[in-house]
Scaffold this active site. Structure first.
Site, PDB file in Angstrom:
ATOM      1  CG  HIS A 164      -1.895   1.029   1.576  1.00 44.44           C
ATOM      2  ND1 HIS A 164      -3.163   0.940   0.850  1.00 44.44           N
ATOM      3  CD2 HIS A 164      -1.990   2.607   0.606  1.00 44.44           C
ATOM      4  CE1 HIS A 164      -3.969   1.877   1.021  1.00 44.44           C
ATOM      5  NE2 HIS A 164      -3.135   3.116   1.184  1.00 44.44           N
ATOM      6  CG  HIS A 186      -1.025   6.620  -1.749  1.00 44.46           C
ATOM      7  ND1 HIS A 186      -2.084   6.456  -2.437  1.00 44.46           N
ATOM      8  CD2 HIS A 186      -1.670   5.719  -0.569  1.00 44.46           C
ATOM      9  CE1 HIS A 186      -3.077   6.623  -1.875  1.00 44.46           C
ATOM     10  NE2 HIS A 186      -2.420   5.530  -0.715  1.00 44.46           N
ATOM     11  CD  GLN A 213      -6.639  11.161  -2.277  1.00 43.59           C
ATOM     12  OE1 GLN A 213      -5.717  11.073  -2.617  1.00 43.59           O
ATOM     13  NE2 GLN A 213      -7.669  11.466  -1.207  1.00 43.59           N
ATOM     14  CG  HIS A 240      -7.192   4.268  -0.214  1.00 53.47           C
ATOM     15  ND1 HIS A 240      -6.741   4.013  -0.726  1.00 53.47           N
ATOM     16  CD2 HIS A 240      -6.351   4.845   0.414  1.00 53.47           C
ATOM     17  CE1 HIS A 240      -5.630   4.525  -1.451  1.00 53.47           C
ATOM     18  NE2 HIS A 240      -5.300   4.979  -0.113  1.00 53.47           N
ATOM     19  CD  GLU A 274      -6.993   6.958   5.201  1.00 59.08           C
ATOM     20  OE1 GLU A 274      -6.983   6.853   3.904  1.00 59.08           O
ATOM     21  OE2 GLU A 274      -6.122   7.142   6.237  1.00 59.08           O
ATOM     22  CG  ASP A 320      -1.352   5.472   3.323  1.00 58.35           C
ATOM     23  OD1 ASP A 320      -1.316   5.635   2.028  1.00 58.35           O
ATOM     24  OD2 ASP A 320      -1.703   5.897   4.277  1.00 58.35           O
ATOM     25  CD1 TRP A 363      -3.113  12.958   3.676  1.00 52.38           C
ATOM     26  CD2 TRP A 363      -2.004  12.379   1.606  1.00 52.38           C
ATOM     27  NE1 TRP A 363      -4.219  13.021   2.347  1.00 52.38           N
ATOM     28  CE2 TRP A 363      -3.361  12.792   1.592  1.00 52.38           C
ATOM     29  CE3 TRP A 363      -0.870  12.409   0.758  1.00 52.38           C
ATOM     30  CZ2 TRP A 363      -3.459  13.161   0.033  1.00 52.38           C
ATOM     31  CZ3 TRP A 363      -1.773  12.311  -0.524  1.00 52.38           C
ATOM     32  CH2 TRP A 363      -2.169  12.847  -1.305  1.00 52.38           C
TER      33      TRP A 363
HETATM   34 ZN   LIG Z   1      -3.532   5.194   1.011  1.00 55.97          ZN
END
Ligand SMILES: [Zn+2]
Length: 430
Positions: free
Chosen positions: A57, A59, A152, A210, A213, A309, A315
């Site tokens: 997982h 990005h 997203q 996802h 979350e 992630d 983030w």
């Molecule tokens: Zn993610």
């Protein structure tokens, strides 16, 4: 394809003093004291030899973009999503590829040789998908890169997302993604799960969403995902990522949910570094940890991996591609401190995500690919404790990265001594 002999390795399953003969890039024999032959040799000297780390997982379209166009001041998920929205129109393919390749170099040095990355397909230009398909081609000799078409901004909430997702899959993106908790209503979230699972079933693809979350104890999209997985016969092809609302769910409800996930063969990916920082932001005290229920899912027979992630993006400002850091955080947050539980944490960044990604030839049996990491540690538990250097990273029998062992040299009055933090037999346990 290369021949290689590795001497005196310790394996994650506890076997020690093991030699491995590699022929033509694949494991031919694993046994003690194999006879000498004239091919290149590596002396593991009792160190841990593992299959490569796997991150199921990630990005990669956002990696190493920290500070562009500004820093996430609050550190929250929502400011991160807003920041990504500001950055997206400014992205260029060249910069995206350059950052992704730089990260892949970090990954190789850390022995991370398989990555499943989500790629945002809500930009109608599909610039990130195109860029990461190019990166996938460039790193293919070293890294198995799997791409997930990730809406997203929401599959239904963003008007062109479903069309874009279908275009991305037609371009060669591998896996169907989703984000049901970000749709406008619970009902639209459930509808997005249905549409995406039906599309994946029609195309014969894997699914990784996802899912839930949030800290909302009533978020129920994982139940819907398990339902459609079973209904459409997608057994062992579907993954729920994050699942943080499960942390806050009613215990009785979870006792029904976990057998449903097991029955449907739905896997889970927790992302401990990110969710320990992002969840519980609306809490005062006590403050929830937010990470999903890892030991409980493992006990229910569900495959659970840990993902990185994010690394230096809107983030998360930290990270280095070290899956042992990820596993160590997961271990602490889930309180998985028993010997077997610690080994499960090591598996959660190696063989479990390899299974989730469906990697061929991954393992330590004859016939598997000769893809290994040799670490400056005696066991998987010592590796979790020290997060040591990767002495050798090997792909198809060839060394692709080397790092010298790390030691401090102390200059003390009356003596000089070397410190490595290793203990003989540490972590081997019973
Ligand atoms: Zn993610």
């Amino acid at each position: 394809m290369h021949d290689l002999m590795i001497r005196n390795a310790h394996l994650p399953d506890g076997r020690s003093g093991v030699d491995i003969l590699v022929r033509q890039g694949r494991i031919e024999v694993i046994a003690e004291r194999l006879p000498k032959i004239s091919i290149p040799e590596i002396d593991a000297n009792g160190d841990l030899l593992s299959t490569p780390f796997v991150d199921a997982h990630f990005h990669m379209d956002a990696v190493l973009s920290y500070g562009l166009p500004r820093v996430n001041q609050s550190g929250t998920l929502l400011e991160g999503i807003a920041l990504w929205g500001e950055l997206k129109p400014m992205l260029t393919q060249e910069a995206l590829i350059a950052r992704a390749i730089e990260y892949c170099d970090w990954a190789i040095a850390k022995g991370l040789l398989a990555i499943r990355t989500h790629v945002d397909i809500c930009d109608d230009r599909l610039l990130a998908a195109e860029a990461l398909l190019e990166v996938k081609r460039q790193v293919a000799p070293y890294i198995d890169l799997q791409l997930v078409a990730f809406p997203q901004d929401g599959l239904l909430r963003s008007p062109t997302a479903f069309d874009n997702l279908k275009r991305a899959i037609a371009m060669g993106v591998d896996v169907v993604g989703g984000i049901p908790h970000f749709e406008r209503t619970m009902a639209e979230g459930a509808e997005s799960v249905r549409l995406l699972c039906e599309f994946a079933a029609e195309k014969g693809l894997r699914v990784d969403m996802h899912c839930d979350e949030s800290d909302d104890p009533l978020s129920r999209h994982i139940e819907t995902l398990a339902f459609h997985t079973q209904r459409l016969g997608l057994y062992n092809r579907v993954t729920g990522s994050h699942l943080t609302s499960m942390h806050s769910m009613d215990n009785y409800y979870v006792s029904k949910l976990l057998p449903l996930m097991r029955e449907a063969g739905v896997a889970a990916i927790a992302n401990p570094l990110i969710n320990i920082t992002l969840q519980g932001r609306h809490d005062t005290y006590p403050k929830r940890r937010g990470m999903t229920r890892v030991p409980e899912m493992l006990a229910a027979g569900i495959d659970v991996a840990f993902g990185h992630d994010c690394v230096m993006d809107p983030w998360y400002s930290l990270g280095s591609g070290d899956m042992l850091e990820v596993a160590s955080m997961g271990l602490h947050v889930a309180q998985m401190t028993g010997q077997q539980a610690m080994r499960q944490c090591f598996d959660a960044v190696t063989k479990t995500p390899a299974k989730i990604m469906g990697l061929d030839g991954y393992g330590l049996q004859p016939g598997c690919f000769a893809d290994f990491v040799i670490l400056d540690a005696a066991s998987s538990i010592e590796a979790l404790r020290l997060r040591p250097v990767r002495r050798y990273v090997i792909k198809r029998g060839q060394i692709i990265s080397e790092t010298p062992k790390q030691e401090a040299l102390l200059h003390l009055s009356g003596r000089e001594t070397r410190v490595s933090f290793r203990r003989q037999g540490d972590g081997k346990g019973a």
